[in-house]
Design an enzyme around this catalytic site. Sequence first.
Site, PDB file in Angstrom:
ATOM      1  N   ALA A   1       1.016  -1.116   0.093  1.00  0.00           N
ATOM      2  CA  ALA A   1      -0.260  -0.056   0.474  1.00  0.00           C
ATOM      3  C   ALA A   1       0.867   1.531   0.000  1.00  0.00           C
ATOM      4  CB  ALA A   1      -0.718   0.067   1.245  1.00  0.00           C
TER       5      ALA A   1
ATOM      6  N   CYS B   1      -2.120  -8.250   6.783  1.00  0.00           N
ATOM      7  CA  CYS B   1      -2.109  -6.747   6.925  1.00  0.00           C
ATOM      8  C   CYS B   1      -2.055  -6.522   8.149  1.00  0.00           C
ATOM      9  CB  CYS B   1      -3.058  -5.712   6.205  1.00  0.00           C
ATOM     10  SG  CYS B   1      -3.036  -4.150   6.315  1.00  0.00           S
TER      11      CYS B   1
END
Length: 325
Positions: free
Chosen positions: A14, A97
């Site tokens: 990200a 994540c």
Amino acid sequence: MDFLNNKVILAPMAGITEKVFRSICKEQGADVVISEMVSAEGLFYGAKATMDLMKFSEYERPIGIQLFGSDPDHLARAAAFVQKHVRPDFIDLNSGCPVPKVVKKNGGSALLQNASLFQKILKAMKKELSIPLTVKIRSGWHKHEWVDTEFARIAQDCGAAALTVHPRSQTMGFSGHSFWERIAEVKKTVSIPVIGNGDINTPSDALKMIEETGCDSVMIGRGAYGNPWIFSQIRSAFLGKSISPVSAQEKLDMALRHLLEFSREYGEQCALKEMKRHIAWYIKGMPGASQYRDHIFRAQSLEILSNYISILREDASDSRRLLED
Ligand SMILES: Cc1cc2nc3c(=O)[nH]c(=O)nc-3n(C[C@H](O)[C@H](O)[C@H](O)COP(=O)(O)O)c2cc1C
């Protein structure tokens, strides 16, 4: 689309692996690339920023779009939408994540605490998809309380086409080292392709991971920072070929090209904000880099940024000339 035979894959990251960086990594030898994680909820509510995260060029194929979330129905609808309208080569479910914003809503690595939800999500997504569904996991929530083999089995039973293992726990974040022996355990447990990930920073790390774990392919994240050449270098290492070093000039030329392409894609202000760290990564280890790093982070325009790159490039060619004289 296969994940066997030593593929070298760019990790989803990200804020890093947007279209321009992915294309550079592809050009430099990445066999497969994956988008930054995309929120199924964001898609559900049609957020423009979420749609923008999924843009890619045909050149990048094969490409996966990675989704995160915790609602089986929303993830399944998001997968169907992405398959139909974005048309990637595969969809990846993020089950690794560790960031609070994601795990608080039971997504990412929080799924590792809920095997039945993980299974429900995969079944629901799989039902909607004709393209492959892959899964990326960490090895567990708590260090040494590993659940990777259990989750690998579930993923396989639900029809996942491949599984990536980043063998750290949620609680470790990015600290310490990844436990490669967990990749070996997962590889022994399932027959679907296993992609090993975590702390590959050099071609010899990649060779070592394959040798120690038996994983089918490798995934590179932070090792590609300022170093997209790592993909072709790993491919050469797999073929037993010698690896050519990358000169400071090549790095600086790439930094400049990256800056210009990024600015063309996203505009000058965005490039000024996002590209400083990339440039700092490209120049790492060069003479005077730490001094230039400070200047780069203080730069107020793209022109100033590209001037610093040009000055460093001149310095690099001067010192090369001195060495050659
Ligand atoms: C800045 C950053 C962003 C990341 N974003 C994602 C993401 O969106 N999805 C994901 O599955 N993993 C994400 N990761 C984890 C990486 O894909 C990878 O698993 C991890 O960095 C370990 O691999 P490495 O040691 O090669 O970096 C991210 C990691 C970093 C450093």
